[in-house]
Design a protein around this motif. Structure first.
Motif, PDB file in Angstrom:
ATOM      1  N   LEU A 272       8.840   2.610   2.608  1.00 17.30           N
ATOM      2  CA  LEU A 272       9.441   1.277   2.631  1.00 17.30           C
ATOM      3  C   LEU A 272      10.955   1.357   2.447  1.00 17.30           C
ATOM      4  O   LEU A 272      11.720   0.659   3.137  1.00 17.30           O
ATOM      5  CB  LEU A 272       8.813   0.425   1.526  1.00 17.30           C
ATOM      6  N   ILE A 273      11.411   2.213   1.539  1.00 16.12           N
ATOM      7  CA  ILE A 273      12.863   2.349   1.319  1.00 16.12           C
ATOM      8  C   ILE A 273      13.546   2.927   2.555  1.00 16.12           C
ATOM      9  O   ILE A 273      14.637   2.479   2.955  1.00 16.12           O
ATOM     10  CB  ILE A 273      13.131   3.218   0.073  1.00 16.12           C
TER      11      ILE A 273
ATOM     12  N   LEU B 226      10.010  -7.500   6.575  1.00 15.62           N
ATOM     13  CA  LEU B 226       9.353  -6.264   6.165  1.00 15.62           C
ATOM     14  C   LEU B 226       8.161  -6.581   5.269  1.00 15.62           C
ATOM     15  O   LEU B 226       8.275  -7.389   4.349  1.00 15.62           O
ATOM     16  CB  LEU B 226      10.330  -5.371   5.377  1.00 15.62           C
ATOM     17  N   ALA B 227       7.039  -5.947   5.534  1.00 16.95           N
ATOM     18  CA  ALA B 227       5.854  -6.109   4.698  1.00 16.95           C
ATOM     19  C   ALA B 227       5.418  -4.750   4.169  1.00 16.95           C
ATOM     20  O   ALA B 227       5.618  -3.718   4.822  1.00 16.95           O
ATOM     21  CB  ALA B 227       4.722  -6.758   5.485  1.00 16.95           C
ATOM     22  N   ALA B 228       4.813  -4.764   2.983  1.00 18.61           N
ATOM     23  CA  ALA B 228       4.345  -3.539   2.340  1.00 18.61           C
ATOM     24  C   ALA B 228       2.837  -3.571   2.232  1.00 18.61           C
ATOM     25  O   ALA B 228       2.253  -4.573   1.806  1.00 18.61           O
ATOM     26  CB  ALA B 228       4.963  -3.402   0.946  1.00 18.61           C
TER      27      ALA B 228
ATOM     28  N   MET C 257       2.974  -5.988  -6.565  1.00 14.84           N
ATOM     29  CA  MET C 257       3.689  -6.756  -5.544  1.00 14.84           C
ATOM     30  C   MET C 257       5.187  -6.799  -5.862  1.00 14.84           C
ATOM     31  O   MET C 257       6.023  -6.536  -4.998  1.00 14.84           O
ATOM     32  CB  MET C 257       3.133  -8.170  -5.458  1.00 14.84           C
ATOM     33  N   ALA C 258       5.522  -7.130  -7.119  1.00 11.20           N
ATOM     34  CA  ALA C 258       6.933  -7.262  -7.507  1.00 11.20           C
ATOM     35  C   ALA C 258       7.703  -5.974  -7.268  1.00 11.20           C
ATOM     36  O   ALA C 258       8.861  -6.002  -6.821  1.00 11.20           O
ATOM     37  CB  ALA C 258       7.022  -7.676  -8.979  1.00 11.20           C
TER      38      ALA C 258
ATOM     39  N   GLY D  78      12.578  -4.142  -1.172  1.00 11.07           N
ATOM     40  CA  GLY D  78      12.864  -4.540   0.199  1.00 11.07           C
ATOM     41  C   GLY D  78      11.793  -5.285   0.954  1.00 11.07           C
ATOM     42  O   GLY D  78      12.059  -5.814   2.033  1.00 11.07           O
ATOM     43  N   ALA D  79      10.557  -5.355   0.457  1.00 12.70           N
ATOM     44  CA  ALA D  79       9.499  -6.046   1.189  1.00 12.70           C
ATOM     45  C   ALA D  79       9.669  -7.558   1.082  1.00 12.70           C
ATOM     46  O   ALA D  79      10.149  -8.075   0.067  1.00 12.70           O
ATOM     47  CB  ALA D  79       8.128  -5.639   0.664  1.00 12.70           C
TER      48      ALA D  79
END
Length: 554
Positions: free
Chosen positions: A374-375, A392-394, A404-405, A411-412
């Protein structure tokens, strides 16, 4: 008798002890039944099948253990069968279970059932153990937001934007999941106002019954949108994607459990319902190639995205991937810059994810974990001044408001969960997903086992888990002193490196400044990968890093 002979006799007696006991009891029962009363013959109903099994053990060639230990060896297979359950319920402590601990599962079950999810007497986690993480809070927390967090998806080329929930159901295909599970998930999504990703298995009738929002995942097999030869069919895709229930389209490049790996569903498992959903012949092997045939370069992929957006009537189109070679990520970004075509969203799937079966080497050692992936994707977009236009989704082991946090902070825009929603359906982590013998009816097409999954009840639990988890996130966000999850920053998450050293995530990972890859790539850790990335090829323009030393023939 020599000592060796005595030892051999004792060893043989131990190996054949159970078989010998069964044989003697059978003979005794037969003798007593003949000499005294016929009632003594009843034990033969049990003893004769056991005796036959023992004889079979002695003569069968496949299992050495059974040949050497008739009857006794079957206890080994019994305990092997029971091992996942015994480990979960008797052996493991509350935090050591894999891939999900007892406490993680218990939290999901409680929230799905609407039960008490608070814990007394403080945390059971070791706050001084390496890898422990926490979130900083404010002396002046904000009021908790009660309205659901929504994220607008769709760029300038979109005609039909979508307001996505901050937690949604990740990709799980019909076929991998049974019809009752698919129906319950989609009904839960409808009740809770979030989306349900189809997975690459196509859109089944069970996705459509209750009308929950659908993200149509288009994998390498183009299921539901393919020609008879397996190539992409624009006409069939448009027919599917223009349905009002389909809210977004997601191109699957790879998935966390087995990136770079194709698959095959044996013909015996291709039922008429799976045939209908996938657009393949029933009873014939169904192939998922390891790569796409509709495009072969990053630039062609951007053109494909534009085509899908047009065919769908202007709906958001994005892609999902488990991050692999950094050069390929930068090649995609350069293709966006070259063509001017951008995806509306990108889903980063961590290698720790995965609801389906995969080779052990792929599950354990291939692909990038979610945080690093993700980064990297965030940095590629920010560094090329593209982040503001692309969501962007994770996806990968999302369990709680904190998980989630932590992803939103780096970045998500939103999170997707798969296995957590399986737990909300009643999954007990029996590790039987690939056998068609799931005991709770989630990952099976066996109608007898499916009966255990009551759709109406489980749909409520799916919605309940999502709602309570988002509420927990809202409380965390307010405690941090911000008003929206998108206000979370890497500095809000602290990570323990060892018992005496901690750092915020922005002091562990590199977070690029906007436009730096365009203006000064040499100032970044990605300089070599950026130079090697080619918008017209997934192959790098040049080799990156040290090379293998040349060797000659002996």
């Amino acid at each position: 008798m020599s000592l060796g002979t005595t030892a051999d006799f004792r060893a043989a007696a131990r190996r054949f002890s159970l078989f010998t006991i069964v044989l003697l009891l059978a003979l005794l029962s037969l003798l007593l039944g003949v000499e005294l009363a016929k009632g003594w013959l009843w034990p033969l109903v049990l003893l004769l099948p056991l005796l036959a099994l023992g004889v079979w053990d002695l003569v069968q060639p496949a299992h050495s253990l059974m040949r050497n230990y008739p009857l006794i060896a079957h206890f080994r297979w019994l305990f092997e069968e029971l091992r996942p359950y015994l480990r979960q319920y008797i052996v493991e402590d509350d935090h050591s279970g894999k891939p999900y601990s007892h406490d993680e599962r218990a939290l999901i079950y409680a929230r799905a059932k609407g039960q008490e999810d608070r814990q007394p007497f403080g945390t059971e986690l070791d706050a001084y153990h390496g890898a422990f993480e926490w979130m900083t809070h404010s002396i002046a927390p904000k009021p908790v937001v009660t309205e659901p967090f929504r994220i607008k998806v769709g760029g300038a080329d979109c005609k039909k934007h979508y307001e996505a929930a901050i937690l949604n159901i990740s990709a799980m295909s019909f076929g991998s999941l049974g019809p009752n599970a698919i129906e319950a998930l989609n009904w839960g999504a409808k009740l809770g106002g979030f989306y349900h990703d189809t997975g690459e298995g196509g859109i089944s009738r069970y996705h459509r019954i209750h009308g929950g929002d659908i993200v149509y995942e288009l994998g390498t097999g183009y299921f539901g949108a393919r020609n008879p030869n397996g190539s992409f069919s624009p006409e069939r895709f448009a027919e599917q994607a223009r349905n009002d229930q389909i809210r977004m389209v997601e191109i699957k490049l790879s998935q966390g459990a087995k990136p770079g790996h194709g698959g095959i569903l044996p013909g015996a498992k291709v039922s008429p319902e799976i045939s209908e959903a996938r657009g393949v012949a029933a009873g014939v092997d169904c192939i998922s190639p390891s790569r796409h045939t509709a495009f072969s370069t990053p630039a062609e992929m951007m053109e494909f995205i534009a085509t899908l957006r047009e065919l769908s009537g202007g709906k958001p189109v994005g892609f999902k991937l488990c991050v692999g070679h950094p050069t390929e990520v930068f090649a995609l970004v350069k293709a966006m810059l070259k063509t001017g075509i951008k995806p509306d969203f990108i889903v980063v799937d961590g290698k720790e994810g995965g609801t389906g079966a995969a080779p052990a080497e792929f599950s354990d050692h291939l692909g990038m974990p979610l945080r690093e992936g993700l980064i990297l994707m965030r940095n590629a977009l920010v560094g090329a001044n593209l982040r503001g236009e692309i969501r962007l989704a994770a996806s990968g082991k999302i369990v709680s408001g904190f998980s989630m946090a932590a992803n939103l902070a780096i970045g998500a825009d939103w999170c997707n969960a798969a296995r957590a929603f399986m737990f909300s359906l009643g999954c007990v982590q029996s590790m039987r997903c690939h056998t068609n013998r799931c005991p709770t009816g989630v990952t099976t097409n066996d109608p007898v086992l499916q009966r255990g999954l009551v759709v109406a009840l489980k749909a409520q639990r799916v919605a309940s888990f999502q709602r309570h988890t988002v509420e927990a996130l809202a409380e965390l966000v307010a405690a941090a002193g911000v008003t929206h999850p998108q206000d979370l920053m890497p500095r809000h998450i602290w990570h323990r490196l060892n018992p005496i050293e901690v750092r915020t995530l922005d002091r562990i990972y590199n977070f690029l400044e906007p436009g730096v890859l365009l203006a000064a790539p040499d100032m970044t850790p990605y300089a070599e990968e950026w130079r090697a990335a080619d918008p017209d090829s997934f192959e790098p323009r040049m080799e990156v890093g040290p090379q293998r030393e040349a060797t000659g023939a002996a």
